[in-house]
Write an enzyme that holds these catalytic residues in place. Structure first.
Site, PDB file in Angstrom:
ATOM      1  N   HIS A  23       0.842  -1.207   0.000  1.00  0.00           N
ATOM      2  CA  HIS A  23       0.000   0.000   0.000  1.00  0.00           C
ATOM      3  C   HIS A  23       0.883   1.266   0.000  1.00  0.00           C
ATOM      4  O   HIS A  23       2.070   1.193  -0.279  1.00  0.00           O
ATOM      5  CB  HIS A  23      -1.005  -0.045   1.165  1.00  0.00           C
ATOM      6  CG  HIS A  23      -1.642  -1.402   1.318  1.00  0.00           C
ATOM      7  ND1 HIS A  23      -2.655  -1.824   0.494  1.00  0.00           N
ATOM      8  CD2 HIS A  23      -1.352  -2.454   2.142  1.00  0.00           C
ATOM      9  CE1 HIS A  23      -2.975  -3.082   0.835  1.00  0.00           C
ATOM     10  NE2 HIS A  23      -2.209  -3.480   1.820  1.00  0.00           N
ATOM     11  N   GLU A  61      -1.978   0.293   8.293  1.00  0.00           N
ATOM     12  CA  GLU A  61      -1.126  -0.773   7.768  1.00  0.00           C
ATOM     13  C   GLU A  61       0.021  -0.217   6.942  1.00  0.00           C
ATOM     14  O   GLU A  61       1.157  -0.689   7.051  1.00  0.00           O
ATOM     15  CB  GLU A  61      -1.963  -1.746   6.923  1.00  0.00           C
ATOM     16  CG  GLU A  61      -1.131  -2.933   6.471  1.00  0.00           C
ATOM     17  CD  GLU A  61      -1.701  -3.665   5.267  1.00  0.00           C
ATOM     18  OE1 GLU A  61      -2.885  -3.480   4.947  1.00  0.00           O
ATOM     19  OE2 GLU A  61      -0.928  -4.421   4.643  1.00  0.00           O
ATOM     20  N   HIS A 116       3.195  -6.879   4.756  1.00  0.00           N
ATOM     21  CA  HIS A 116       1.820  -6.431   5.013  1.00  0.00           C
ATOM     22  C   HIS A 116       1.411  -6.792   6.436  1.00  0.00           C
ATOM     23  O   HIS A 116       2.087  -7.550   7.134  1.00  0.00           O
ATOM     24  CB  HIS A 116       0.841  -7.146   4.062  1.00  0.00           C
ATOM     25  CG  HIS A 116       0.882  -6.674   2.652  1.00  0.00           C
ATOM     26  ND1 HIS A 116      -0.110  -5.915   2.083  1.00  0.00           N
ATOM     27  CD2 HIS A 116       1.812  -6.874   1.675  1.00  0.00           C
ATOM     28  CE1 HIS A 116       0.188  -5.662   0.814  1.00  0.00           C
ATOM     29  NE2 HIS A 116       1.357  -6.237   0.540  1.00  0.00           N
ATOM     30  N   GLU A 191       2.049 -11.521   5.818  1.00  0.00           N
ATOM     31  CA  GLU A 191       1.058 -10.790   6.613  1.00  0.00           C
ATOM     32  C   GLU A 191       1.488 -10.992   8.063  1.00  0.00           C
ATOM     33  O   GLU A 191       1.340 -12.080   8.615  1.00  0.00           O
ATOM     34  CB  GLU A 191      -0.348 -11.352   6.394  1.00  0.00           C
ATOM     35  CG  GLU A 191      -0.874 -11.213   4.965  1.00  0.00           C
ATOM     36  CD  GLU A 191      -1.547  -9.863   4.699  1.00  0.00           C
ATOM     37  OE1 GLU A 191      -1.434  -8.944   5.541  1.00  0.00           O
ATOM     38  OE2 GLU A 191      -2.176  -9.742   3.623  1.00  0.00           O
TER      39      GLU A 191
HETATM   40 ZN   LIG Z   1      -1.881  -5.196   2.938  1.00  0.00          ZN
END
Ligand SMILES: [Zn+2]
Length: 226
Positions: A23, A61, A116, A191
């Site tokens: 992102h 995030e 992430h 993640e």
């Molecule tokens: Zn993400």
């Protein structure tokens, strides 16, 4: 020939590592950029990017990803690797997922790691690691699975809990991540935890927790390419 001091200090000058902090901080303010459709690497399309998730208190995030990636970059650079980041700040929009996915081959990376954190229901917690499956080329096969496994093993060794809500033993191979689908170098996506879970969020929001995530990812990359 004796090794020069410079050589000793930089043992891997030809080893390029791509870090892809997921992102970007300017994504939400630029919906026209991030909602544009781009190829997904398996014949379809998907949005250029998403804003990413956030913790209940608003910690984002993209900020977490950026912080951890910078910590990993610094640690790898200190070990003599050349590190290429997919973005150079936390206030832009993009790059799109297809562009992130081709970065590894454009700089001839030995490994590509996307960083992430997830946004699942509270109570679900732990980390998981994705690689492209079914593989679309040789790099997405055994090399990417081995890189993902190295990250999983390092995260477990550092005391992090494998996901209680997705995948198996911290591994979650996927076909729907464009960044992984476009990879022609060994690539994996971690993640680190669930930002909607209070326990994971406490780790994610603390500098000490982020340092631990970064150390685990760094050690996995070093063991994989070393
Ligand atoms: Zn993400």
């Amino acid at each position: 020939m004796l090794d020069s001091p410079a050589h000793q200090r930089f043992p891997f000058p030809d080893r390029v590592i791509v870090l892809d902090p997921g992102h970007n901080g300017g994504g939400a303010a630029n919906p026209g950029v991030i909602n544009a459709q781009v190829p997904d690497g398996r014949g379809g399309t998907k949005p250029c990017n998403t804003t990413g998730t956030s913790a209940d208190d608003g910690y984002t995030e993209h900020e977490f990803n950026w912080d951890v990636a910078n910590r990993v970059r610094d640690a790898l650079s200190a070990r003599g690797f050349r590190v290429v980041m997919s973005r150079d700040s936390d206030d832009g929009a993009g790059p799109c997922v297809d562009e992130r996915g081709t970065l590894g081959q454009r700089v001839d990376a030995a490994a590509v790691v996307s960083i992430h954190a997830d946004g699942a229901p509270a109570g679900a917690h732990g980390f998981h690691v994705a690689h492209s499956a079914p593989a679309l080329n040789d790099s997405q096969g055994e090399p990417s699975a081995r890189l993902a496994t190295a990250i999983r093993d390092s995260m477990v060794g550092a005391g992090f809990t494998p996901s209680t809500y997705v995948g198996s033993d911290g591994m979650n191979p996927r076909a729907d991540l464009a960044g992984l689908n476009f990879a022609e170098r060994p690539s994996a996506l971690v993640e680190c935890g669930n930002m909607r879970d209070p326990g994971d969020a406490a780790l994610i929001e603390s500098p000490d927790g982020r340092a631990r995530f970064a150390a685990a990812i760094t050690s996995a990359i070093v063991s994989y390419v070393g």
